[in-house]
Design a protein around this motif. Sequence first.
Motif, PDB file in Angstrom:
ATOM      1  N   TYR A  69     -24.460  -5.244   6.114  1.00  9.88           N
ATOM      2  CA  TYR A  69     -24.676  -5.338   7.559  1.00  9.88           C
ATOM      3  C   TYR A  69     -26.163  -5.595   7.831  1.00  9.88           C
ATOM      4  CZ  TYR A  69     -20.218  -2.866   7.275  1.00  9.88           C
ATOM      5  OH  TYR A  69     -18.932  -2.479   6.957  1.00  9.88           O
ATOM      6  N   PRO A  70     -26.647  -6.806   7.585  1.00  5.63           N
ATOM      7  CA  PRO A  70     -28.087  -7.088   7.735  1.00  5.63           C
ATOM      8  C   PRO A  70     -28.615  -6.859   9.141  1.00  5.63           C
ATOM      9  CG  PRO A  70     -26.806  -9.115   7.390  1.00  5.63           C
ATOM     10  CD  PRO A  70     -25.897  -7.971   7.097  1.00  5.63           C
ATOM     11  N   ALA A  71     -27.753  -6.949  10.143  1.00  6.52           N
ATOM     12  CA  ALA A  71     -28.216  -6.725  11.518  1.00  6.52           C
ATOM     13  C   ALA A  71     -28.702  -5.290  11.714  1.00  6.52           C
ATOM     14  CB  ALA A  71     -27.098  -7.036  12.504  1.00  6.52           C
ATOM     15  N   ASN A  72     -28.245  -4.371  10.862  1.00  3.10           N
ATOM     16  CA  ASN A  72     -28.638  -2.962  11.005  1.00  3.10           C
ATOM     17  C   ASN A  72     -30.057  -2.683  10.540  1.00  3.10           C
ATOM     18  OD1 ASN A  72     -25.488  -1.141  10.458  1.00  3.10           O
ATOM     19  ND2 ASN A  72     -26.265  -2.309  12.189  1.00  3.10           N
ATOM     20  N   ILE A  73     -30.723  -3.700   9.969  1.00  2.00           N
ATOM     21  CA  ILE A  73     -32.124  -3.511   9.571  1.00  2.00           C
ATOM     22  C   ILE A  73     -32.972  -3.100  10.772  1.00  2.00           C
ATOM     23  CG2 ILE A  73     -34.187  -4.734   8.736  1.00  2.00           C
ATOM     24  CD1 ILE A  73     -32.379  -6.314   6.879  1.00  2.00           C
ATOM     25  N   CYS A  74     -32.572  -3.530  11.965  1.00  2.00           N
ATOM     26  CA  CYS A  74     -33.334  -3.170  13.169  1.00  2.00           C
ATOM     27  C   CYS A  74     -33.274  -1.672  13.453  1.00  2.00           C
ATOM     28  CB  CYS A  74     -32.833  -3.953  14.376  1.00  2.00           C
ATOM     29  SG  CYS A  74     -31.153  -3.527  14.902  1.00  2.00           S
ATOM     30  N   PHE A  75     -32.346  -0.961  12.807  1.00  5.51           N
ATOM     31  CA  PHE A  75     -32.208   0.481  13.017  1.00  5.51           C
ATOM     32  C   PHE A  75     -33.040   1.306  12.034  1.00  5.51           C
ATOM     33  CE2 PHE A  75     -27.693  -0.313  14.774  1.00  5.51           C
ATOM     34  CZ  PHE A  75     -28.191  -0.432  16.072  1.00  5.51           C
ATOM     35  N   ILE A  76     -33.845   0.654  11.196  1.00  5.78           N
ATOM     36  CA  ILE A  76     -34.653   1.411  10.232  1.00  5.78           C
ATOM     37  C   ILE A  76     -35.538   2.457  10.915  1.00  5.78           C
ATOM     38  CG2 ILE A  76     -36.608   1.199   8.633  1.00  5.78           C
ATOM     39  CD1 ILE A  76     -35.297  -1.236   7.438  1.00  5.78           C
ATOM     40  N   PRO A  77     -36.198   2.147  12.062  1.00  8.83           N
ATOM     41  CA  PRO A  77     -36.963   3.209  12.734  1.00  8.83           C
ATOM     42  C   PRO A  77     -36.106   4.414  13.107  1.00  8.83           C
ATOM     43  CG  PRO A  77     -37.566   1.062  13.611  1.00  8.83           C
ATOM     44  CD  PRO A  77     -36.377   0.834  12.729  1.00  8.83           C
ATOM     45  N   VAL A  78     -34.820   4.172  13.453  1.00 12.10           N
ATOM     46  CA  VAL A  78     -33.909   5.282  13.763  1.00 12.10           C
ATOM     47  C   VAL A  78     -33.700   6.143  12.520  1.00 12.10           C
ATOM     48  CG1 VAL A  78     -31.571   5.890  14.499  1.00 12.10           C
ATOM     49  CG2 VAL A  78     -32.755   3.950  15.563  1.00 12.10           C
ATOM     50  N   THR A  79     -33.561   5.486  11.353  1.00 13.01           N
ATOM     51  CA  THR A  79     -33.404   6.207  10.089  1.00 13.01           C
ATOM     52  C   THR A  79     -34.564   7.156   9.867  1.00 13.01           C
ATOM     53  OG1 THR A  79     -32.291   4.281   9.132  1.00 13.01           O
ATOM     54  CG2 THR A  79     -33.116   5.945   7.593  1.00 13.01           C
ATOM     55  N   ILE A  80     -35.783   6.653  10.057  1.00 12.99           N
ATOM     56  CA  ILE A  80     -36.980   7.454   9.800  1.00 12.99           C
ATOM     57  C   ILE A  80     -37.079   8.606  10.790  1.00 12.99           C
ATOM     58  CG2 ILE A  80     -39.497   7.383   9.735  1.00 12.99           C
ATOM     59  CD1 ILE A  80     -39.227   4.428   8.847  1.00 12.99           C
ATOM     60  N   LEU A  81     -36.859   8.326  12.071  1.00  9.71           N
ATOM     61  CA  LEU A  81     -36.962   9.378  13.092  1.00  9.71           C
ATOM     62  C   LEU A  81     -35.912  10.461  12.875  1.00  9.71           C
ATOM     63  CD1 LEU A  81     -37.632   7.241  16.303  1.00  9.71           C
ATOM     64  CD2 LEU A  81     -39.244   8.717  15.081  1.00  9.71           C
ATOM     65  N   PHE A  82     -34.675  10.044  12.557  1.00  5.30           N
ATOM     66  CA  PHE A  82     -33.632  11.043  12.336  1.00  5.30           C
ATOM     67  C   PHE A  82     -33.911  11.844  11.068  1.00  5.30           C
ATOM     68  CE2 PHE A  82     -29.529  12.641  10.847  1.00  5.30           C
ATOM     69  CZ  PHE A  82     -29.097  13.297  12.002  1.00  5.30           C
ATOM     70  N   GLY A  83     -34.539  11.209  10.072  1.00  7.64           N
ATOM     71  CA  GLY A  83     -34.916  11.941   8.867  1.00  7.64           C
ATOM     72  C   GLY A  83     -35.830  13.094   9.174  1.00  7.64           C
ATOM     73  N   TYR A  84     -36.805  12.880  10.082  1.00 11.60           N
ATOM     74  CA  TYR A  84     -37.695  13.970  10.475  1.00 11.60           C
ATOM     75  C   TYR A  84     -36.963  14.982  11.352  1.00 11.60           C
ATOM     76  CZ  TYR A  84     -41.599  11.254   8.623  1.00 11.60           C
ATOM     77  OH  TYR A  84     -42.448  10.569   7.802  1.00 11.60           O
ATOM     78  N   PHE A  85     -36.073  14.494  12.231  1.00  9.38           N
ATOM     79  CA  PHE A  85     -35.318  15.386  13.110  1.00  9.38           C
ATOM     80  C   PHE A  85     -34.384  16.293  12.307  1.00  9.38           C
ATOM     81  CE2 PHE A  85     -31.434  16.116  15.692  1.00  9.38           C
ATOM     82  CZ  PHE A  85     -32.001  16.909  16.685  1.00  9.38           C
ATOM     83  N   HIS A  86     -33.942  15.796  11.154  1.00  5.82           N
ATOM     84  CA  HIS A  86     -33.023  16.578  10.338  1.00  5.82           C
ATOM     85  C   HIS A  86     -33.697  17.831   9.767  1.00  5.82           C
ATOM     86  CE1 HIS A  86     -30.364  17.503   6.832  1.00  5.82           C
ATOM     87  NE2 HIS A  86     -29.435  17.142   7.689  1.00  5.82           N
ATOM     88  N   GLY A  87     -35.021  17.827   9.701  1.00  4.33           N
ATOM     89  CA  GLY A  87     -35.732  19.003   9.199  1.00  4.33           C
ATOM     90  C   GLY A  87     -35.414  20.270   9.978  1.00  4.33           C
TER      91      GLY A  87
END
Length: 378
Positions: free
Chosen positions: A335-353
């Motif tokens: 799903y190459p279109a999901n590359i635009c969601f990489i910032p969401v990945t990073i932010l949720f990674g910190y939120f998961h703490g």
Amino acid sequence: MLNDFLGFTATFASLSTAHDVTVLIPTICREDQYDDFRLCLRSCLAIKPHEIRVSTIESDLLRITKLAHSIDPRIQVIAASFANKRQQIYEAILRITTPITILANDDIKLPSESLPHILAPFENSKIDAVGTCQRVRRRPGLGIIDQIWQYLGECCIERRNFEISATSHMDGRISCLSGRTAGIRTKILQTQDFMTGYVTETWLGIPLNADDDNFVTRLLVAKGWGIRIQMCKKAEVLTTLDFGCGFLKQCLRWARSNWRSNTKRIIFEWRVWILYALLLATLSHSLITDPLLSFLLHCSTITWDPSHRLLSFCIFALWLLFTKVVKLVPHFVLYPANICFIPVTILFGYFHGPIKFYALLTLHLTTWGSRKVHGKEE
């Protein structure tokens, strides 16, 4: 028999066949989940096992039986006295007569050609349990917010595929054999150690309903029973995850399960590598490690030339980005279109703490949290 990097293939005929398999599905299916449950039953019928057993609760027996028999009257439906996944599975185990049992959630979809691939590792008599790779079953017509929730769920599943395939290949061990879909030799499920421990496990004296797959994994490892992960595409199981608050509750339950199970493994499986790996996985988090590493880099380069120092921070930032997305590369290929969601990945990674550390403070909550039975949390 073949054993490649990601697991076994089904190039050669397995010693086990569909007639050696019972699919066991515990469920408390609500009316809004009927479509997912029907899809699950149809996909299980498509692999043509010897038997499909559905285990529900007494108050829902007639409703679930009617639903199951509308798909195929040969599906066996039994009931436990109350809603508890472990108890529902326990009630069904002693009735199973086939050598292999596939434990499956009520929202999964099995590929029609998956069974030979799931059975292939059992050709090795030392392999007693087989896990599968998974992928989220995409729902069409979602708005942007729900697309983001779906993407976050897909990231969780993709990371899990990456980790279990790697660790299984390295030393035959995995952190958790997922309860969504797993094949296990029935004789193991019917041992006294399993039958007793499965329904009597507690945490600080509180009976455990959740964490069932962690219990199974710890027992398999403790007894030296072999586990393999079948990562081929034809054995890829589709599953569903909740959106919004439901997804956050799932994350919270997973975090609690990890704390509890890892603590037990550290206490009862005193091996240096396991101790190191579990402590690292349990105690560390990017919310802590990223600022700490940044601070240490700042201190260690304080006397450097400004241009060199800037370069070192840029390289460090790229390295951090790489570590956060490398496990998701297979998803982005699909799903190459999901590359635009990489910032969401990073932010949720910190939120998961905070979720992870809140879970540590609430380990006494041993219910599922994301499931409701007759309007009440189960």
